[in-house]
Write a protein that holds these residues in place. Structure first.
Motif, PDB file in Angstrom:
ATOM      1  N   LEU A  75      15.835  40.748  29.607  1.00 23.36           N
ATOM      2  CA  LEU A  75      15.148  40.476  30.861  1.00 23.36           C
ATOM      3  C   LEU A  75      16.070  39.948  31.959  1.00 23.36           C
ATOM      4  O   LEU A  75      15.620  39.741  33.086  1.00 23.36           O
ATOM      5  CB  LEU A  75      13.974  39.531  30.640  1.00 23.36           C
ATOM      6  N   ALA A  76      17.336  39.770  31.655  1.00 16.22           N
ATOM      7  CA  ALA A  76      18.280  39.278  32.675  1.00 16.22           C
ATOM      8  C   ALA A  76      18.324  40.194  33.904  1.00 16.22           C
ATOM      9  O   ALA A  76      18.261  39.700  35.032  1.00 16.22           O
ATOM     10  CB  ALA A  76      19.662  39.079  32.078  1.00 16.22           C
ATOM     11  N   PRO A  77      18.408  41.526  33.741  1.00 17.86           N
ATOM     12  CA  PRO A  77      18.400  42.384  34.933  1.00 17.86           C
ATOM     13  C   PRO A  77      17.098  42.275  35.729  1.00 17.86           C
ATOM     14  O   PRO A  77      17.112  42.334  36.953  1.00 17.86           O
ATOM     15  CB  PRO A  77      18.572  43.799  34.382  1.00 17.86           C
ATOM     16  N   TRP A  81      16.788  41.067  39.593  1.00 17.09           N
ATOM     17  CA  TRP A  81      16.112  41.906  40.583  1.00 17.09           C
ATOM     18  C   TRP A  81      15.015  41.111  41.292  1.00 17.09           C
ATOM     19  O   TRP A  81      14.900  41.153  42.517  1.00 17.09           O
ATOM     20  CB  TRP A  81      15.523  43.139  39.895  1.00 17.09           C
ATOM     21  N   ILE A  82      14.230  40.367  40.532  1.00 17.30           N
ATOM     22  CA  ILE A  82      13.161  39.555  41.131  1.00 17.30           C
ATOM     23  C   ILE A  82      13.755  38.476  42.022  1.00 17.30           C
ATOM     24  O   ILE A  82      13.256  38.220  43.120  1.00 17.30           O
ATOM     25  CB  ILE A  82      12.248  38.963  40.041  1.00 17.30           C
ATOM     26  N   SER A  83      14.825  37.856  41.583  1.00 18.48           N
ATOM     27  CA  SER A  83      15.485  36.825  42.380  1.00 18.48           C
ATOM     28  C   SER A  83      15.996  37.394  43.707  1.00 18.48           C
ATOM     29  O   SER A  83      15.815  36.789  44.767  1.00 18.48           O
ATOM     30  CB  SER A  83      16.632  36.213  41.586  1.00 18.48           C
ATOM     31  N   ASP A  84      16.616  38.563  43.648  1.00 20.31           N
ATOM     32  CA  ASP A  84      17.095  39.214  44.874  1.00 20.31           C
ATOM     33  C   ASP A  84      15.931  39.553  45.795  1.00 20.31           C
ATOM     34  O   ASP A  84      15.998  39.346  47.005  1.00 20.31           O
ATOM     35  CB  ASP A  84      17.876  40.495  44.549  1.00 20.31           C
ATOM     36  N   LEU A  85      14.855  40.056  45.224  1.00 15.38           N
ATOM     37  CA  LEU A  85      13.673  40.401  46.014  1.00 15.38           C
ATOM     38  C   LEU A  85      13.077  39.153  46.663  1.00 15.38           C
ATOM     39  O   LEU A  85      12.703  39.175  47.843  1.00 15.38           O
ATOM     40  CB  LEU A  85      12.642  41.089  45.125  1.00 15.38           C
ATOM     41  N   GLU A  86      13.010  38.059  45.925  1.00 14.36           N
ATOM     42  CA  GLU A  86      12.488  36.804  46.482  1.00 14.36           C
ATOM     43  C   GLU A  86      13.351  36.325  47.649  1.00 14.36           C
ATOM     44  O   GLU A  86      12.822  35.871  48.663  1.00 14.36           O
ATOM     45  CB  GLU A  86      12.446  35.715  45.407  1.00 14.36           C
ATOM     46  N   ARG A  87      14.664  36.419  47.497  1.00 16.57           N
ATOM     47  CA  ARG A  87      15.568  35.992  48.577  1.00 16.57           C
ATOM     48  C   ARG A  87      15.323  36.802  49.849  1.00 16.57           C
ATOM     49  O   ARG A  87      15.241  36.249  50.937  1.00 16.57           O
ATOM     50  CB  ARG A  87      17.034  36.146  48.140  1.00 16.57           C
TER      51      ARG A  87
END
Length: 112
Positions: A75-77, A81-87
């Motif tokens: 689940l690291a990728p 991806w979610i972290s980048d989207l949140e930013r």
């Protein structure tokens, strides 16, 4: 690298999510998992194949058993991806807030 589309496709099925939830408690064989669901053992095997191809689980051989377990790095990728989207979304909302914020200047009010 694990492909995000395959990961999200694997996670989109409720039975596969339930299998992952069970595997979060520890290793299990196909028969152990099949006992938990009202579907056949071959159907469970097909679900496990999808999870394995997405990299979400690992399988090993233990005599005649083929236990499965969660892949801890799977689940690291997705997290990245979610972290980048949140930013990106937070930056967009910050720009929108700045546009919608009342101006620091107050309009000239008539003296009464």
């Amino acid at each position: 690298m694990i492909a995000l589309p395959a990961t999200f496709a694997a996670l989109s099925d409720p039975t596969r999510l339930a299998i992952l939830s069970r595997l979060a408690q520890g290793e299990a064989s196909v028969n152990d998992l099949a006992a938990l669901f009202p579907i056949s053992q071959p159907a469970i095997s097909r679900h496990l194949k999808v999870l394995d191809e997405a990299g979400l689980i690992e399988r090993r051989v233990d005599g005649t058993r083929r236990p499965c377990r969660l892949n801890p790095q799977a689940l690291a990728p997705v997290r990245r991806w979610i972290s980048d989207l949140e930013r990106v979304m937070e930056a967009n909302y910050a720009r929108l807030d700045a546009l919608l914020a009342p101006s620091e200047r107050t309009p000239d009010a008539p003296d009464t």
